[in-house]
Design a protein around this motif. Structure first.
Motif, PDB file in Angstrom:
ATOM      1  N   LEU A 195       0.644  -1.254   0.083  1.00  0.00           N
ATOM      2  CA  LEU A 195       0.289  -0.208   0.014  1.00  0.00           C
ATOM      3  C   LEU A 195       1.044   1.598   0.116  1.00  0.00           C
ATOM      4  O   LEU A 195       0.237   2.179  -0.640  1.00  0.00           O
ATOM      5  CB  LEU A 195      -0.821  -0.154   0.836  1.00  0.00           C
ATOM      6  N   GLN A 196       1.267   1.436   1.052  1.00  0.00           N
ATOM      7  CA  GLN A 196       2.392   2.636   1.149  1.00  0.00           C
ATOM      8  C   GLN A 196       3.307   2.711  -1.099  1.00  0.00           C
ATOM      9  O   GLN A 196       3.366   3.428  -1.285  1.00  0.00           O
ATOM     10  CB  GLN A 196       3.659   2.157   2.039  1.00  0.00           C
ATOM     11  N   GLN A 197       4.055   1.755  -1.279  1.00  0.00           N
ATOM     12  CA  GLN A 197       4.202   1.926  -2.622  1.00  0.00           C
ATOM     13  C   GLN A 197       3.235   2.307  -4.105  1.00  0.00           C
ATOM     14  O   GLN A 197       4.075   2.920  -4.259  1.00  0.00           O
ATOM     15  CB  GLN A 197       4.804   0.069  -2.817  1.00  0.00           C
ATOM     16  N   GLN A 198       1.944   2.127  -3.041  1.00  0.00           N
ATOM     17  CA  GLN A 198       1.273   2.093  -4.169  1.00  0.00           C
ATOM     18  C   GLN A 198       0.904   3.825  -3.792  1.00  0.00           C
ATOM     19  O   GLN A 198       0.476   4.084  -4.714  1.00  0.00           O
ATOM     20  CB  GLN A 198      -0.174   1.205  -4.442  1.00  0.00           C
ATOM     21  N   ASP A 199       0.744   3.814  -2.511  1.00  0.00           N
ATOM     22  CA  ASP A 199       0.818   5.907  -2.134  1.00  0.00           C
ATOM     23  C   ASP A 199       2.051   6.564  -3.273  1.00  0.00           C
ATOM     24  O   ASP A 199       1.360   7.212  -3.664  1.00  0.00           O
ATOM     25  CB  ASP A 199       0.958   5.856  -0.621  1.00  0.00           C
ATOM     26  N   GLU A 200       3.611   5.888  -2.916  1.00  0.00           N
ATOM     27  CA  GLU A 200       4.238   6.911  -3.696  1.00  0.00           C
ATOM     28  C   GLU A 200       4.184   6.573  -5.405  1.00  0.00           C
ATOM     29  O   GLU A 200       4.754   7.981  -5.712  1.00  0.00           O
ATOM     30  CB  GLU A 200       5.368   5.732  -2.915  1.00  0.00           C
ATOM     31  N   GLN A 201       3.592   5.246  -6.204  1.00  0.00           N
ATOM     32  CA  GLN A 201       3.461   5.184  -7.293  1.00  0.00           C
ATOM     33  C   GLN A 201       2.792   5.962  -7.655  1.00  0.00           C
ATOM     34  O   GLN A 201       2.359   7.169  -8.601  1.00  0.00           O
ATOM     35  CB  GLN A 201       3.177   3.976  -7.463  1.00  0.00           C
ATOM     36  N   GLN A 202       1.157   6.540  -6.323  1.00  0.00           N
ATOM     37  CA  GLN A 202       0.260   7.360  -7.192  1.00  0.00           C
ATOM     38  C   GLN A 202       0.094   8.846  -7.265  1.00  0.00           C
ATOM     39  O   GLN A 202       0.258   9.790  -7.859  1.00  0.00           O
ATOM     40  CB  GLN A 202      -0.600   7.773  -6.104  1.00  0.00           C
ATOM     41  N   ARG A 203       1.352   9.202  -6.130  1.00  0.00           N
ATOM     42  CA  ARG A 203       1.884   9.911  -6.027  1.00  0.00           C
ATOM     43  C   ARG A 203       2.587  11.199  -6.996  1.00  0.00           C
ATOM     44  O   ARG A 203       2.886  12.153  -8.143  1.00  0.00           O
ATOM     45  CB  ARG A 203       2.567  10.567  -4.052  1.00  0.00           C
ATOM     46  N   SER A 204       3.857   9.907  -7.571  1.00  0.00           N
ATOM     47  CA  SER A 204       4.396  10.043  -8.653  1.00  0.00           C
ATOM     48  C   SER A 204       3.511  10.525  -9.773  1.00  0.00           C
ATOM     49  O   SER A 204       3.941  11.295 -11.000  1.00  0.00           O
ATOM     50  CB  SER A 204       5.151   9.072  -8.822  1.00  0.00           C
ATOM     51  N   LEU A 205       2.672   9.629  -9.716  1.00  0.00           N
ATOM     52  CA  LEU A 205       1.866   9.714 -11.413  1.00  0.00           C
ATOM     53  C   LEU A 205       1.231  10.979 -11.373  1.00  0.00           C
ATOM     54  O   LEU A 205       1.336  11.629 -12.382  1.00  0.00           O
ATOM     55  CB  LEU A 205       0.701   8.359 -11.377  1.00  0.00           C
ATOM     56  N   GLN A 254       2.087  13.637  -9.945  1.00  0.00           N
ATOM     57  CA  GLN A 254       3.205  14.788 -10.410  1.00  0.00           C
ATOM     58  C   GLN A 254       3.424  14.606 -11.515  1.00  0.00           C
ATOM     59  O   GLN A 254       3.318  15.918 -12.681  1.00  0.00           O
ATOM     60  CB  GLN A 254       4.124  14.600  -9.622  1.00  0.00           C
ATOM     61  N   THR A 255       3.413  13.208 -12.665  1.00  0.00           N
ATOM     62  CA  THR A 255       3.881  13.481 -14.091  1.00  0.00           C
ATOM     63  C   THR A 255       2.498  14.071 -14.993  1.00  0.00           C
ATOM     64  O   THR A 255       2.384  14.609 -15.643  1.00  0.00           O
ATOM     65  CB  THR A 255       3.662  12.062 -14.398  1.00  0.00           C
ATOM     66  N   VAL A 256       1.215  13.988 -14.621  1.00  0.00           N
ATOM     67  CA  VAL A 256       0.001  14.243 -14.668  1.00  0.00           C
ATOM     68  C   VAL A 256      -0.152  15.747 -14.572  1.00  0.00           C
ATOM     69  O   VAL A 256      -0.404  16.535 -15.539  1.00  0.00           O
ATOM     70  CB  VAL A 256      -1.376  13.369 -14.455  1.00  0.00           C
ATOM     71  N   ASN A 257       0.305  16.519 -13.434  1.00  0.00           N
ATOM     72  CA  ASN A 257      -0.080  17.652 -13.215  1.00  0.00           C
ATOM     73  C   ASN A 257       0.920  18.603 -14.583  1.00  0.00           C
ATOM     74  O   ASN A 257       0.459  19.517 -15.411  1.00  0.00           O
ATOM     75  CB  ASN A 257       0.596  18.024 -11.785  1.00  0.00           C
ATOM     76  N   GLY A 258       2.104  17.610 -14.693  1.00  0.00           N
ATOM     77  CA  GLY A 258       3.791  18.346 -15.553  1.00  0.00           C
ATOM     78  C   GLY A 258       2.661  18.568 -16.954  1.00  0.00           C
ATOM     79  O   GLY A 258       2.891  19.031 -18.119  1.00  0.00           O
ATOM     80  N   LEU A 259       2.180  16.921 -17.519  1.00  0.00           N
ATOM     81  CA  LEU A 259       2.138  16.987 -18.923  1.00  0.00           C
ATOM     82  C   LEU A 259       0.694  17.916 -18.763  1.00  0.00           C
ATOM     83  O   LEU A 259       0.595  18.845 -20.066  1.00  0.00           O
ATOM     84  CB  LEU A 259       1.595  15.035 -19.077  1.00  0.00           C
TER      85      LEU A 259
END
Length: 164
Positions: A64-74, A76-81
């Protein structure tokens, strides 16, 4: 009188035997249910004991922690795009016109290339009989440091209409 005393004793014995028999039947029924429950528990735990269950919970928490980190990263990526997409120079407006009303046809043009923030440029080509002149004017927030012609303003407005 002796018979009277033996008779209640016989009834008590028979009653107790019936109760014992019912308790034995109940014991077998509960044993059968316990066996089914134990089998279900073993299948659920998949051979793991309580210690194994603790490991499983820890692993799930880490996932769950890994998924939370991946979700935050995604995110940020979506916001950047989204920001990059907003700044793209993809809205294009083309206006053709006749620069010299007395002769020729609509061979002159103004092309506006702007993004959603109204930044970009306007290219104008004025076609004459012997030569063609091309001018480029930068745009910042829909305005230019250089004077814009009515045809260039029309091209900008056409590009802005695509934005909607």
């Amino acid at each position: 009188m002796d018979q009277w005393i033996e008779r209640p004793f016989d009834w008590v014995t028979v009653g107790l035997l019936v109760v014992v028999l019912l308790l034995i039947i109940r014991n077998f029924a509960l044993g059968s249910k316990l066996k089914k429950l134990r089998k279900s528990y073993t299948q659920f735990m998949n051979g793991n004991g309580v210690e194994g269950l603790e490991d499983i919970i820890i692993q799930m928490k880490e996932r769950l922690q890994q998924q939370d980190e991946q979700q935050r990263s995604l995110k940020q990526t979506v916001n950047g795009l989204s920001e990059t997409l907003r700044k793209k120079k993809g809205n294009i407006g083309i206006h053709r016109y006749n620069a010299f009303a007395e002769r020729g046809s609509d061979l002159s043009f103004s092309v506006a290339l702007i993004n959603d923030e109204k930044d970009g440029m306007v290219l104008s080509g004025i076609h004459g009989r012997d030569e063609t002149f091309v001018y480029a004017k930068p745009l910042k927030e829909g305005q230019s440091a250089y004077a814009l012609t009515p045809e260039e303003i029309e091209a900008i407005n056409l590009a802005l209409q695509q934005e909607k």
